[in-house]
Structures are given as C-alpha cells and as structure tokens.
Design an enzyme around this catalytic site. Structure first.
Site, mmCIF file in Angstrom:
data_model
loop_
_atom_site.group_PDB
_atom_site.id
_atom_site.type_symbol
_atom_site.label_atom_id
_atom_site.label_comp_id
_atom_site.label_asym_id
_atom_site.label_seq_id
_atom_site.Cartn_x
_atom_site.Cartn_y
_atom_site.Cartn_z
ATOM 1 N N LYS A 107 49.705 43.080 58.802
ATOM 2 C CA LYS A 107 50.501 44.061 59.528
ATOM 3 C C LYS A 107 50.912 45.244 58.652
ATOM 4 O O LYS A 107 51.358 46.260 59.168
ATOM 5 C CB LYS A 107 51.703 43.393 60.171
ATOM 6 C CG LYS A 107 51.265 42.419 61.252
ATOM 7 C CD LYS A 107 52.423 41.817 62.002
ATOM 8 C CE LYS A 107 51.953 40.930 63.140
ATOM 9 N NZ LYS A 107 51.648 39.555 62.683
HETATM 10 C C1 LIG Z 1 51.039 38.763 63.613
HETATM 11 C C2 LIG Z 1 50.235 37.678 63.013
HETATM 12 C C3 LIG Z 1 49.162 37.088 63.708
HETATM 13 C C4 LIG Z 1 48.844 37.446 65.132
HETATM 14 O O1 LIG Z 1 48.327 38.755 65.261
HETATM 15 P P1 LIG Z 1 48.263 39.459 66.694
HETATM 16 O O2 LIG Z 1 47.793 40.829 66.438
HETATM 17 O O3 LIG Z 1 49.652 39.417 67.250
HETATM 18 O O4 LIG Z 1 47.327 38.655 67.529
HETATM 19 C C5 LIG Z 1 48.398 36.140 63.049
HETATM 20 N N1 LIG Z 1 48.688 35.754 61.788
HETATM 21 C C6 LIG Z 1 49.706 36.277 61.099
HETATM 22 C C7 LIG Z 1 49.976 35.788 59.721
HETATM 23 C C8 LIG Z 1 50.510 37.263 61.676
HETATM 24 O O5 LIG Z 1 51.522 37.783 60.980
#
Ligand SMILES: *Cc1c(COP(=O)(O)O)cnc(C)c1O
Length: 434
Positions: A107
C-alpha cells in the site's frame, strides 16, 4: 481523461474531481473512460527499463492528459523510491516482494502516489483544509498516514477496528502525530469502512468539511498499483520465464487485483489471475454461483483480507460488463482456513527457507495447487512477515528479525481516540474538530 461512475448515475468527473471526491455522488466508484493500450515496442524492450521508467510509461497512459509531464514524472519517481524485486521461491513460483517501502506493505505504492497527486491538486487550486478519511484493516492506515505525514493543507483521519490489527501495524499510524489522527473504532473493519462511506454521503458534513478518501476506492491509490505488474513481467522476461504468466493476488477489497486486470487490458501478457482469499470468500462464492452476497467479515490471521463486501468488486463487474462468464474466464479464486495458511507458512519456510507472511501464504498456496507445468506463477507478497510478528513466530516456532524501519515505529507512543461504530458519534467528532 474523464472518469465515470460504476453506478452510471453521476456526471463524468475530471481526474482532479475523482481524486478529491474519492467516491462518485451516486456512491459508485470512478473508472477511467478509456484504458489505453501500450504499444508493442514498449513490451519488446520492457526488460531493459527500470521500475521507475516502466511506471512512468504506465502513469502517462492514465494521467498524462491531466498532469504536466515533469510533475507526473517527479511524482512517480518520488513514490517509487524503493525496489520491488521478484524472488524465486520454489519450482515455477516467484514472489513479487512489495514490502520494501517505508511501511513494508504494497500500500506504500498507492498511498505515496496519492499523497503526492492530491498535494499537487491542492497547491494548484490553493485549497486548504482537505480531510482525508481512511478505513484500515491494518496496512492502508500506515501507508496512507506515512505518505501524507507533514503534507500541508491535509489532515488524515485513520479509522481502524479496535483490537483487530497487530501492535506493529497499529504503531505505524498511531504514533505519528502532526496532521495524522488515529480513531480506534469499537467494531470491525467493515464498520470502519461503512463510517467512511456514510461520511461522504452526509450532506451536512460535506457542507462543512472538504472530505476525501484514501481507500483503494480512490483512483489515485488504486491505478498506480498497476505499475508493479508490468515490472514483475519485465523481471520474468529478463530471465526468460515470461510465457504463460499466472498472477496470484492475496485479496481483500480487490483493489490490488483490479489494478492487475487493468494492466492486462493495457496489453500486458498475463494468461490468468487468481484471487487468493482467506475464509472471507465472498468472491469465491460469486465465481461458483454467479450471485454476489456480501456477509459480515470474520477475523483471520491474514487480517488485511478480512473483508465481507469488497469495494472494488464494483470495478471488476464494470470492467467485464457484468458478465460472470467473462470474469470466470480470466480470474479464479481460492479460499483458505487459518490452519491451511499456517501450514503453508510453516512448510514453505522449512522446505525452502523463504518466510511468507499470512497473506502471501494464501497466494503461494493457490499457485502451488493450480500451476500447470508450462506456467510461470507470481504471487504478490503484499507485506513483510514481521508485520505479523506474533502470528508468524508462533507458526514457525522461531524468532523473526524485525527490520530496522519497523523498529523505529515501535519506539513511538500510541495516541488514538476511541469512538463507537455509530455514525452520529463519528459525525459529531468531525464537526467538532473543525
Ligand atoms: C490490503 C492488503 C491486502 C488486500 O489488498 P486489496 O487491494 O484490499 O485486495 C492483502 N495483503 C495485505 C498485507 C494487505 O495489507
């Protein structure tokens, strides 16, 4: 480029409007009017380009009409100040390590890009006091908060479910201070997400405050995630393993995988996708039955995927014009219990020495179960295993080294404000902050 709403009841928006508003007025998600394919020459030489060069070409296709070239290039290069290496794990399976950024989760890419793009629009308009609301199941909050930390004119409110994120995750957004406020919600992640959505729909609140969202519903967070799919392909091509590429994405709100589906539309030669889920298997059930039935989320050890009503599902439907058949043809899904996730972390560690985090473990396992011998599989390793320290240490029965970046966060002191899951409380709180 214009952006339309998946609900088709709101007027088209400019990039700036889509980024500042987050969600369309009809509660739909914004989609770019066109998805431009990149020319064959780009794919022919992709293995010779750097991550930043590749990302800029992709960013230009999405945002080039709306952001001056030099500004966009700067935003891309600043955002991607870290590498996303492809690491061989076992057989034909590779890990795309998305955890080398400041908060050690994928993210960081979207969070950093969005902070910079929104900052650009705010400066351009001379706007002040923009409030970014973000619901987090753990990693979004830290990536967004760290991306926006100290950005003038913006205040970030991070809503997270009390007691449902790991201590390390919590420290990454509750210790920052400055323009970051952490709100600890008496409820689940879905409750946090519902509060944020309700805030955008509330007329009175929007008359008093300029609100925007930094969840993956925001195009500025979600589209940049396409960058690393191209880079994964480039790295495979470099080692001559770029035929029959299967990409597996541990999925919660489905923002990450949807960015991959966009990459494919731009001509990236991906054979098929797998959405790996924990026990929150709403998408898996949809593929089986053609019915989409959101349910309250259940807690699992892959907590960032504890989502009962994935917001980007609306984008997936839109991309395939609501055709269940077309969706099934490109995406499959798997669902794993906590026990299966733990077994995978443990087995892979014992057999190969590679330490998966619980989310990446879902991705690895799905490839291991489904890859044909001529296929090359990449799973997105979405976070560093040390972010889930207690869980991972108890699975492998060994201590896990904590990267320096995480240790720094652990030294800070938690500051948060507890709120209930009632919208009225949240609304009053925001109105009184003004
Ligand atoms: C946010 C997150 C996900 C899920 O991603 P999405 O885009 O919401 O499907 C998977 N793994 C981790 C470690 C995350 O932080």
């Amino acid at each position: 480029m214009k952006y339309y709403s998946t609900n088709k009841q709101a007027p088209m928006a400019s990039l700036e409007e889509a980024v500042v508003k987050g969600l369309a007025a009809d509660k739909g998600l914004f989609m770019p009017e066109t998805i431009k394919a990149l020319p064959p020459s780009f794919y022919d030489e992709i293995e010779h380009l750097s991550f930043q060069e590749i990302a800029y070409r992709v960013a230009d296709a999405f945002f080039g009409e709306d952001v001056p070239a030099e500004t966009l290039k700067q935003i891309v290069y600043d955002t991607l100040s870290f590498d996303v290496p492809l690491v061989h794990v076992n057989d034909n399976i590779y890990s795309l390590e998305l955890f080398h950024g400041p908060t050690l989760a994928f993210k960081d890419v979207g969070g950093r890009f969005m902070a910079r793009l929104l900052g650009y629009f705010i400066r351009k308009e001379g706007k002040k006091d923009v409030n970014v609301l973000v619901a987090t199941s753990g990693d979004t909050g830290s990536a967004v908060a760290n991306g926006f930390l100290g950005v003038e004119g913006i205040h970030v409110y991070v809503l997270y479910p009390k007691g449902k994120v790991s201590e390390i995750q919590e420290k990454q957004f509750t210790t920052l201070g400055q323009n970051i406020t952490a709100l600890e919600v008496e409820g689940t992640f879905d409750d946090c997400q519902a509060l944020v959505k309700a805030a955008f729909m509330d007329k009175e609140l929007n008359e008093h405050l300029l609100l925007t969202s930094a969840n993956s519903i925001n195009v500025a967070r979600f589209l940049p995630q396409a960058f690393y799919y191209f880079y994964a392909y480039a790295q495979l091509k470099k080692i001559k393993k770029a035929d029959e590429v299967v990409i597996c994405v541990p999925s919660g709100n489905f923002g990450n995988i949807t960015a991959g589906l966009f990459a494919k539309r731009m001509g990236l030669p991906i054979k098929r996708f797998i959405a790996a889920n924990n026990r929150n298997d709403i998408f898996y059930q949809y593929l089986q039955t053609g019915e989409y039935t959101p349910r309250p989320s259940v807690s699992t050890i892959a907590n960032a995927m504890d989502v009962g009503d994935p917001s980007n599902f609306a984008r997936v439907l839109d991309l395939y014009q609501n055709s269940h058949k077309a969706i099934k043809a490109e995406i499959s899904s798997t669902t794993y219990t906590d026990e299966q996730i733990s077994d995978t972390v443990n087995e892979v560690y014992k057999n190969t020495g590679y330490l998966l985090d619980p989310h990446g473990a879902c991705g690895y396992r799905a490839l291991q179960e489904s890859l044909h011998k001529d296929e090359h599989g990449v799973f997105l390793e979405t976070a560093h295993p040390a972010k889930f320290l207690e869980t991972v240490e108890s699975i492998i029965d060994e201590k896990v080294a904590i990267p320096q970046k995480l240790q720094e966060f652990m030294k800070g002191e938690k500051q948060s404000i507890e709120i209930s899951k009632s919208f009225d409380d949240f609304k009053n709180y925001l109105l009184n902050c003004k």
